[in-house]
Write a protein that holds these residues in place. Structure first.
Motif, PDB file in Angstrom:
ATOM      1  N   THR A 272     -26.370  -1.542  -2.206  1.00  0.00           N
ATOM      2  CA  THR A 272     -24.996  -1.330  -2.624  1.00  0.00           C
ATOM      3  C   THR A 272     -24.386  -0.138  -1.895  1.00  0.00           C
ATOM      4  N   GLY A 273     -23.051   0.006  -2.049  1.00  0.00           N
ATOM      5  CA  GLY A 273     -22.350   1.189  -1.566  1.00  0.00           C
ATOM      6  C   GLY A 273     -22.419   1.370  -0.060  1.00  0.00           C
ATOM      7  N   VAL A 274     -22.565   2.618   0.360  1.00  0.00           N
ATOM      8  CA  VAL A 274     -22.516   2.953   1.791  1.00  0.00           C
ATOM      9  C   VAL A 274     -23.729   2.426   2.552  1.00  0.00           C
ATOM     10  N   ASP A 275     -24.766   1.971   1.841  1.00  0.00           N
ATOM     11  CA  ASP A 275     -25.938   1.428   2.522  1.00  0.00           C
ATOM     12  C   ASP A 275     -25.717  -0.011   2.984  1.00  0.00           C
ATOM     13  N   VAL A 276     -24.614  -0.648   2.524  1.00  0.00           N
ATOM     14  CA  VAL A 276     -24.383  -2.045   2.882  1.00  0.00           C
ATOM     15  C   VAL A 276     -24.131  -2.231   4.381  1.00  0.00           C
TER      16      VAL A 276
ATOM     17  N   GLY B 135     -17.041   2.280   3.664  1.00  0.00           N
ATOM     18  CA  GLY B 135     -17.808   1.624   4.713  1.00  0.00           C
ATOM     19  C   GLY B 135     -17.675   0.121   4.774  1.00  0.00           C
ATOM     20  N   GLY B 136     -16.529  -0.407   4.353  1.00  0.00           N
ATOM     21  CA  GLY B 136     -16.327  -1.844   4.383  1.00  0.00           C
ATOM     22  C   GLY B 136     -17.003  -2.583   3.247  1.00  0.00           C
ATOM     23  N   SER B 137     -17.603  -1.847   2.313  1.00  0.00           N
ATOM     24  CA  SER B 137     -18.321  -2.502   1.204  1.00  0.00           C
ATOM     25  C   SER B 137     -17.464  -2.652  -0.041  1.00  0.00           C
ATOM     26  N   CYS B 138     -16.138  -2.469   0.108  1.00  0.00           N
ATOM     27  CA  CYS B 138     -15.212  -2.681  -1.005  1.00  0.00           C
ATOM     28  C   CYS B 138     -14.060  -3.529  -0.468  1.00  0.00           C
ATOM     29  N   VAL B 139     -13.930  -4.740  -0.982  1.00  0.00           N
ATOM     30  CA  VAL B 139     -13.002  -5.733  -0.441  1.00  0.00           C
ATOM     31  C   VAL B 139     -11.680  -5.691  -1.201  1.00  0.00           C
TER      32      VAL B 139
END
Length: 272
Positions: free
Chosen positions: A3-7, A65-69
């Motif tokens: 999850t989060g910035v690790d995606v 980081g692109g992990s929230c659409v």
């Protein structure tokens, strides 16, 4: 589960063939709740201006980081109760936001946005402050302990709060927790729109109605809520799952509500 910035870096490893996995957008969202009973947020034009002023795509990409659409309604577009009318309802339009602020004549008023100090919501709150200032609103930030942020809003002591929201498996939960109870956005707003939501909600929980009938009801409720702009949904989280490449059907059987879990009973194994 990633999850989060690790995606993003994990997605890159998947592209390189180092790992096998899939990404799914889940119902954990970043929201800006607006109190429609407190000036200047009692003015619908100001609430709509706030929605148009937020560059959701930039927030999702630059801050998370692109992990929230980017999203504009509580449920994903494919959900049975989502309204096709709300896709890109408040797509970023800075000029439209400026025009609405000017027409409302409330540029001198101040909006105070609360958020959980040192939480994942702080970067979004800071970005939103800049975006709203650029369209002519005075915005102040107030960091409070994360455990208090949403409680303070629900008690009616704050104008706005940036926090997370999970709408629930059934749209009746979203209505009960955020529109008619809990945050009570429709109740605080009152007027014809608030009354209409209450009347529709009573129909929506009728167990004799089919899913198609309930869908029409909840789509109408969401359309009212978004037209009244009682909140600004920012983006929905993307979660990534790593799987053994011999596990088949994970992407196709995605049934996740909040965590992006596949339907485990439908998974298959590849022939060895």
């Amino acid at each position: 589960q990633i999850t989060g910035v690790d995606v993003p870096p994990t997605q890159e490893l998947i592209k390189q063939g180092v790992l096998s996995g899939y990404t799914a957008t889940v119902r954990i969202s970043y929201w800006l709740f607006l109190n429609p009973s407190m000036a200047p947020l009692d003015n619908k034009a100001i609430r709509q201006a706030i929605n148009y002023a937020i560059d959701r795509e930039s927030i999702g990409n630059a801050l998370y980081g692109g992990s929230c659409v980017p999203n504009y309604q509580p449920y994903e577009d494919s959900f049975w109760a989502s309204s096709p009318k709300l896709v890109d309802k408040y797509k970023f339009d800075q000029q439209k936001a400026k025009d609405l602020v000017a027409s409302a004549g409330a540029g001198d008023a101040t909006v105070t946005i609360e958020f959980g100090s040192q939480s994942a919501y702080e970067p979004a709150a800071t970005a939103i402050q800049t975006m709203l200032t650029e369209v002519g609103l005075n915005v102040e930030l107030n960091g409070v302990p994360q455990a208090e942020a949403f409680t303070r809003f629900n008690s009616g002591t704050s104008q706005a709060v940036v926090t997370g929201m999970i709408p629930g498996a059934d749209p009746s939960t979203f209505v009960a927790n955020y529109l008619l109870g809990g945050s009570s956005l429709a109740v605080r707003a009152g007027g014809a729109a608030g009354q209409q939501v209450a009347e529709l909600a009573a129909q929506g929980v009728d167990p004799r109605k089919s899913q198609e009938e309930r869908a029409a009801i909840y789509q109408q409720i969401q359309e009212i809520a978004m037209e009244e702009a009682w909140f600004a949904q920012i983006c929905s989280s993307q979660h990534l799952w790593i799987r053994n490449p011999k596990v088949l059907g994970a992407e196709e059987t995605f049934r996740g509500i909040w965590q992006g879990l596949p339907e485990l009973t439908e998974l298959k194994g590849a022939a060895s």
